[in-house]
Design a protein around this motif. Structure first.
Motif, PDB file in Angstrom:
ATOM      1  N   LEU A  89     -18.228 -20.090  26.284  1.00 52.37           N
ATOM      2  CA  LEU A  89     -17.216 -19.438  25.462  1.00 52.37           C
ATOM      3  C   LEU A  89     -17.216 -20.020  24.052  1.00 52.37           C
ATOM      4  N   PHE A  90     -17.252 -21.369  23.978  1.00 54.45           N
ATOM      5  CA  PHE A  90     -17.222 -21.998  22.661  1.00 54.45           C
ATOM      6  C   PHE A  90     -18.447 -21.591  21.845  1.00 54.45           C
ATOM      7  N   TYR A  91     -19.621 -21.547  22.480  1.00 54.18           N
ATOM      8  CA  TYR A  91     -20.835 -21.194  21.746  1.00 54.18           C
ATOM      9  C   TYR A  91     -20.822 -19.740  21.296  1.00 54.18           C
ATOM     10  N   ALA A  92     -20.276 -18.862  22.105  1.00 59.55           N
ATOM     11  CA  ALA A  92     -20.163 -17.459  21.698  1.00 59.55           C
ATOM     12  C   ALA A  92     -19.255 -17.345  20.481  1.00 59.55           C
ATOM     13  N   LEU A  93     -18.171 -18.087  20.499  1.00 59.11           N
ATOM     14  CA  LEU A  93     -17.246 -18.083  19.372  1.00 59.11           C
ATOM     15  C   LEU A  93     -17.921 -18.640  18.122  1.00 59.11           C
ATOM     16  N   ALA A  94     -18.603 -19.758  18.261  1.00 62.26           N
ATOM     17  CA  ALA A  94     -19.289 -20.382  17.117  1.00 62.26           C
ATOM     18  C   ALA A  94     -20.345 -19.445  16.551  1.00 62.26           C
ATOM     19  N   SER A  95     -21.092 -18.802  17.426  1.00 59.18           N
ATOM     20  CA  SER A  95     -22.136 -17.888  16.995  1.00 59.18           C
ATOM     21  C   SER A  95     -21.550 -16.702  16.238  1.00 59.18           C
ATOM     22  N   THR A  96     -20.458 -16.157  16.738  1.00 59.04           N
ATOM     23  CA  THR A  96     -19.807 -15.022  16.079  1.00 59.04           C
ATOM     24  C   THR A  96     -19.313 -15.402  14.696  1.00 59.04           C
ATOM     25  N   ILE A  97     -18.663 -16.538  14.599  1.00 57.40           N
ATOM     26  CA  ILE A  97     -18.137 -16.978  13.296  1.00 57.40           C
ATOM     27  C   ILE A  97     -19.283 -17.264  12.336  1.00 57.40           C
ATOM     28  N   GLN A  98     -20.352 -17.876  12.833  1.00 61.13           N
ATOM     29  CA  GLN A  98     -21.503 -18.173  11.988  1.00 61.13           C
ATOM     30  C   GLN A  98     -22.121 -16.897  11.447  1.00 61.13           C
ATOM     31  N   ARG A  99     -22.245 -15.863  12.284  1.00 58.97           N
ATOM     32  CA  ARG A  99     -22.819 -14.588  11.830  1.00 58.97           C
ATOM     33  C   ARG A  99     -21.955 -13.952  10.752  1.00 58.97           C
ATOM     34  N   GLU A 100     -20.644 -14.134  10.848  1.00 58.91           N
ATOM     35  CA  GLU A 100     -19.747 -13.530   9.865  1.00 58.91           C
ATOM     36  C   GLU A 100     -19.790 -14.267   8.536  1.00 58.91           C
ATOM     37  N   SER A 101     -20.296 -15.468   8.540  1.00 59.70           N
ATOM     38  CA  SER A 101     -20.346 -16.273   7.330  1.00 59.70           C
ATOM     39  C   SER A 101     -21.464 -15.772   6.420  1.00 59.70           C
ATOM     40  N   GLU A 102     -21.230 -15.832   5.138  1.00 58.24           N
ATOM     41  CA  GLU A 102     -22.269 -15.440   4.193  1.00 58.24           C
ATOM     42  C   GLU A 102     -23.324 -16.530   4.074  1.00 58.24           C
ATOM     43  N   GLN A 103     -22.932 -17.757   4.315  1.00 61.00           N
ATOM     44  CA  GLN A 103     -23.864 -18.872   4.226  1.00 61.00           C
ATOM     45  C   GLN A 103     -24.404 -19.163   5.616  1.00 61.00           C
ATOM     46  N   HIS A 104     -25.703 -19.300   5.711  1.00 59.99           N
ATOM     47  CA  HIS A 104     -26.319 -19.606   7.000  1.00 59.99           C
ATOM     48  C   HIS A 104     -26.665 -21.091   7.023  1.00 59.99           C
ATOM     49  N   GLU A 105     -25.657 -21.878   7.234  1.00 62.82           N
ATOM     50  CA  GLU A 105     -25.801 -23.325   7.294  1.00 62.82           C
ATOM     51  C   GLU A 105     -25.348 -23.781   8.667  1.00 62.82           C
ATOM     52  N   LYS A 106     -25.346 -25.076   8.882  1.00 56.38           N
ATOM     53  CA  LYS A 106     -24.863 -25.597  10.156  1.00 56.38           C
ATOM     54  C   LYS A 106     -23.435 -25.133  10.391  1.00 56.38           C
ATOM     55  N   VAL A 107     -23.075 -25.016  11.652  1.00 54.69           N
ATOM     56  CA  VAL A 107     -21.716 -24.596  11.984  1.00 54.69           C
ATOM     57  C   VAL A 107     -20.739 -25.605  11.404  1.00 54.69           C
ATOM     58  N   ASN A 108     -19.773 -25.115  10.699  1.00 54.31           N
ATOM     59  CA  ASN A 108     -18.752 -25.942  10.078  1.00 54.31           C
ATOM     60  C   ASN A 108     -17.480 -25.792  10.911  1.00 54.31           C
ATOM     61  N   TYR A 109     -17.089 -26.878  11.587  1.00 52.94           N
ATOM     62  CA  TYR A 109     -15.962 -26.797  12.508  1.00 52.94           C
ATOM     63  C   TYR A 109     -14.645 -26.543  11.791  1.00 52.94           C
ATOM     64  N   VAL A 145     -10.313 -13.172  21.537  1.00 53.33           N
ATOM     65  CA  VAL A 145     -10.477 -11.771  21.931  1.00 53.33           C
ATOM     66  C   VAL A 145     -10.779 -10.913  20.707  1.00 53.33           C
ATOM     67  N   ARG A 146     -10.143 -11.205  19.593  1.00 52.70           N
ATOM     68  CA  ARG A 146     -10.360 -10.449  18.354  1.00 52.70           C
ATOM     69  C   ARG A 146     -11.786 -10.655  17.820  1.00 52.70           C
ATOM     70  N   LEU A 147     -12.306 -11.865  17.938  1.00 50.77           N
ATOM     71  CA  LEU A 147     -13.595 -12.191  17.334  1.00 50.77           C
ATOM     72  C   LEU A 147     -14.808 -11.862  18.206  1.00 50.77           C
ATOM     73  N   LEU A 148     -14.657 -11.942  19.504  1.00 50.22           N
ATOM     74  CA  LEU A 148     -15.811 -11.740  20.381  1.00 50.22           C
ATOM     75  C   LEU A 148     -15.967 -10.278  20.772  1.00 50.22           C
ATOM     76  N   PRO A 149     -17.209  -9.849  20.979  1.00 47.02           N
ATOM     77  CA  PRO A 149     -17.443  -8.442  21.327  1.00 47.02           C
ATOM     78  C   PRO A 149     -16.924  -8.066  22.714  1.00 47.02           C
ATOM     79  N   SER A 150     -16.845  -9.015  23.622  1.00 48.87           N
ATOM     80  CA  SER A 150     -16.272  -8.721  24.934  1.00 48.87           C
ATOM     81  C   SER A 150     -15.212  -9.771  25.245  1.00 48.87           C
ATOM     82  N   SER A 151     -14.165  -9.333  25.891  1.00 43.79           N
ATOM     83  CA  SER A 151     -13.027 -10.213  26.176  1.00 43.79           C
ATOM     84  C   SER A 151     -13.360 -11.205  27.286  1.00 43.79           C
ATOM     85  N   PRO A 152     -13.229 -12.501  27.014  1.00 48.12           N
ATOM     86  CA  PRO A 152     -13.461 -13.486  28.073  1.00 48.12           C
ATOM     87  C   PRO A 152     -12.288 -13.500  29.057  1.00 48.12           C
ATOM     88  N   ALA A 153     -12.535 -14.017  30.235  1.00 47.36           N
ATOM     89  CA  ALA A 153     -11.475 -14.147  31.231  1.00 47.36           C
ATOM     90  C   ALA A 153     -10.426 -15.139  30.735  1.00 47.36           C
TER      91      ALA A 153
END
Length: 103
Positions: A1-21, A46-54
């Motif tokens: 779940l955490f990695y899906a969230l991190a990946s989604t936020i990273q894709r939305e970022s204009e800068q493709h750098e290391k994940v910034n917590y 739920v708002r950020l991910l393409p499918s709702s986690p349990a």
């Protein structure tokens, strides 16, 4: 779940750098209070991910982050959890690489 969230936020970022917590936390903390309650975290995931986690998955993430048991995940708790998770993944990857290289 955490990695899906991190990946989604990273894709939305204009800068493709290391994940910034800190940036990840700001993306979740839409009210700018510097802390998230359980429902707020779930709603933002739920708002950020393409499918709702349990619900149990978002609850488990919340419980893992809320180390002081206040019922809120503060920015520092989130960063500590994220760094620890990233360190664990890196350690497992290094161990697998050593196993592959064994004669």
């Amino acid at each position: 779940l955490f990695y899906a969230l991190a990946s989604t936020i990273q894709r939305e970022s204009e800068q493709h750098e290391k994940v910034n917590y800190a940036r990840m936390f700001r993306k979740l903390d839409v009210h700018g209070r510097g802390r998230l309650d359980r429902n707020e975290l779930r709603h933002q995931i739920v708002r950020l991910l393409p499918s709702s986690p349990a619900r149990f998955a978002t609850d488990a993430l919340f419980d893992a982050c809320d180390t002081d048991g206040t019922g809120f995940v503060e920015r520092a708790e989130f960063a500590t959890y994220a760094r620890g998770l990233a360190f664990g993944v890196a350690a497992r990857h290094a161990e697998r690489q050593r196993e592959v290289q064994k004669p």
